[in-house]
Scaffold this active site. Sequence first.
Site, PDB file in Angstrom:
ATOM      1  N   LYS A  14       2.667   4.925 -11.564  1.00  0.00           N
ATOM      2  CA  LYS A  14       1.265   4.516 -11.705  1.00  0.00           C
ATOM      3  C   LYS A  14       0.431   5.678 -12.227  1.00  0.00           C
ATOM      4  O   LYS A  14       0.364   6.734 -11.603  1.00  0.00           O
ATOM      5  CB  LYS A  14       0.710   4.019 -10.370  1.00  0.00           C
ATOM      6  CG  LYS A  14      -0.678   3.400 -10.497  1.00  0.00           C
ATOM      7  CD  LYS A  14      -1.040   2.582  -9.282  1.00  0.00           C
ATOM      8  CE  LYS A  14      -2.359   1.854  -9.450  1.00  0.00           C
ATOM      9  NZ  LYS A  14      -2.678   1.017  -8.284  1.00  0.00           N
ATOM     10  N   GLY A  19      -6.700  -6.427  -7.985  1.00  0.00           N
ATOM     11  CA  GLY A  19      -6.973  -5.733  -6.730  1.00  0.00           C
ATOM     12  C   GLY A  19      -8.359  -6.062  -6.233  1.00  0.00           C
ATOM     13  O   GLY A  19      -8.570  -6.980  -5.446  1.00  0.00           O
ATOM     14  N   GLY A  22      -7.801   7.513   1.560  1.00  0.00           N
ATOM     15  CA  GLY A  22      -7.044   8.721   1.906  1.00  0.00           C
ATOM     16  C   GLY A  22      -5.595   8.453   2.251  1.00  0.00           C
ATOM     17  O   GLY A  22      -4.989   9.175   3.048  1.00  0.00           O
ATOM     18  N   CYS A  74      -3.365   9.122  -7.043  1.00  0.00           N
ATOM     19  CA  CYS A  74      -4.483   8.919  -6.115  1.00  0.00           C
ATOM     20  C   CYS A  74      -5.498  10.052  -6.273  1.00  0.00           C
ATOM     21  O   CYS A  74      -5.144  11.222  -6.146  1.00  0.00           O
ATOM     22  CB  CYS A  74      -4.013   8.862  -4.666  1.00  0.00           C
ATOM     23  SG  CYS A  74      -5.404   8.691  -3.534  1.00  0.00           S
ATOM     24  N   GLY A  99      -6.920  -3.070 -13.475  1.00  0.00           N
ATOM     25  CA  GLY A  99      -8.244  -2.447 -13.494  1.00  0.00           C
ATOM     26  C   GLY A  99      -9.329  -3.477 -13.753  1.00  0.00           C
ATOM     27  O   GLY A  99      -9.573  -3.842 -14.895  1.00  0.00           O
ATOM     28  N   LYS A 142       0.855  -1.189   0.000  1.00  0.00           N
ATOM     29  CA  LYS A 142       0.000   0.000   0.000  1.00  0.00           C
ATOM     30  C   LYS A 142       0.889   1.236   0.000  1.00  0.00           C
ATOM     31  O   LYS A 142       1.951   1.246   0.622  1.00  0.00           O
ATOM     32  CB  LYS A 142      -0.869  -0.042   1.256  1.00  0.00           C
ATOM     33  CG  LYS A 142      -1.817   1.118   1.417  1.00  0.00           C
ATOM     34  CD  LYS A 142      -2.814   0.788   2.539  1.00  0.00           C
ATOM     35  CE  LYS A 142      -3.518   2.028   3.051  1.00  0.00           C
ATOM     36  NZ  LYS A 142      -4.240   2.759   2.010  1.00  0.00           N
ATOM     37  N   SER A 143       0.449   2.284  -0.678  1.00  0.00           N
ATOM     38  CA  SER A 143       1.276   3.488  -0.824  1.00  0.00           C
ATOM     39  C   SER A 143       1.663   4.077   0.514  1.00  0.00           C
ATOM     40  O   SER A 143       0.837   4.180   1.422  1.00  0.00           O
ATOM     41  CB  SER A 143       0.534   4.550  -1.630  1.00  0.00           C
ATOM     42  OG  SER A 143       0.231   4.066  -2.903  1.00  0.00           O
TER      43      SER A 143
END
Lengths: 248, 309
Positions: B169, B270, B73, B133, B248, B46-47
């Site tokens: 990304k 995902g 967020g 994001c 996607g 995760k970022s």
Amino acid sequence: MGEAIYRTYRVVARRSEGSVGATLILDGPLQAEPGQFVMVWLPGIEERPLAVMDDDPLALTVRVVGPFTRALAACAPGDRLWVRGPYGRGFPVRGEQALLVGGGSGVASLTLLAKRLMQENGHVRVALGARSSDQLMLPWRFRELGCELLLATDDGSEGLRGTVLDAAEPSLSAGWADVVCACGPEVMLLALARRMEGSDVPLYLSLERSMKCGLGICGNCYCGNRLVCLDGPVFPVQEVLCLLEPPP
Amino acid sequence: MAIDMRVDLAGVSLPNPLVLASGIWGSVAGTLVRAASNGAGAVTSKSCSLAPRIGHPNPTVLHWGHGFINAVGLSNPGAHVQRQELARAHEELAPTGAALIASVFGDTPQGFADAVHVIAEAEPELVELNISCPNVESEFGRPFALDPDAAARATEAVRAVYAGPLLVKLSPNAPELVAVARAVVAAGADGLTAVNTLGPGMLIDLEARRPILSNRVGGISGPALRPVAVRCVFELAGAVAVPIIGTGGVSSGHDALEMIMAGATAVGIGSGLYCEGDGIFRRVLEEMEQWMEQEAVDSLDEIRGCAHG
């Protein structure tokens, strides 16, 4: 009309749970397995996971720990709640003599199990522990269902003076139960798991974690390599014993 | 003859083309390793940013009729904590053969560089810059991915501090997607991940008469995103020479092969983990292999980009 994410319920009755919080009885049923949870949204406030205390009508017991639970516990008859779910893997309904062990807000995930077991003509003993008598969760509900109650409080104000494990000990050492199900603080679950090490009586533990999606996607509720919302919240002890946090 | 599913992603060899997408199943070693043990050829954390972030209050992730909408967020424990967890993940991933892709974001180009500098110490095989994001616009302004110059500045800043394989990304919401891709490749990106979530979108609850997500808007993923993602991958593969992770709405062997035919080197999964969990990796691989066997296709190289004619 389809596609709505939440089902809206109205509070029909509110029952105070002493200094702990409140139980909200809602205006409709929700088909759920014992031990499953729902996500409850209060628009403008937050959304959080809660155990299904009862399924028909849906009832939720909330322990006040922060702004969301304070707002939820303050709901009055007529107020609306937004509910999605139920989610997760619940307790198996098995055993002729079941021992349920509960502490903290986790107790609410054991009441529906007790109801199902009683419906199956099982004998159900429920060990509940809390700091003092006004913090015992839902003893009235287990009494109502006809369960045998074993109470313990740290200050001895109700039941024996000691921990919930002390209350459960006579049943454990007598080999009374053919299944044990527990929910509560991890320290309690770990102590119970250690106490039952080597026993062939199946032990199921319900874990609590902060959750975001409840859907097995975000990973917020991880416990080691498990996701509590997807793989749990109820686990056979073998699956999670090595993941439980030892007491500090 | 055995089908060869290995792929080379910017110089990193993956046992198969399936990649756990960023933001799914968090960033802890336990869940990342679990996805790899169940068939993912690479896993993306995760970022993470230099400083920790709490993210938005719930509701943050919702399942609707045709996919998900989310506005988590960018909650993360910060690069210093993340570095330790990813170092552990990297070590535990080794026996699986799966690569670790560390996703990183920043509020400025320097913010990206600072976070990557810390995370690189965990020795992930690749770093992925999340410049796309859509859920923090009120805080950080327009995503870098919407503008070729801004995207290039973030990539350049990272390239100055990190020499390893670097993915960027991209956003399906960029009006000039190909220009953004060319700009980040010119700035030093070794590959692209296409795409982040679509939108933003919004869901309104009729009873509450207000948006459901606490952030009001959120990115769309899952089946609703898939045709858009395929088109983005197709456009990018026709315009730049670097490898692409096509991400996607992929949830079947068919969907993964569609991405490969559009020109993807690897395929991200995902939202597809919903319902099925990590069993999806093995199933998608089996479905891909089954089709390849039927069609006498021995390796993915034979069909990669074939839709371009």
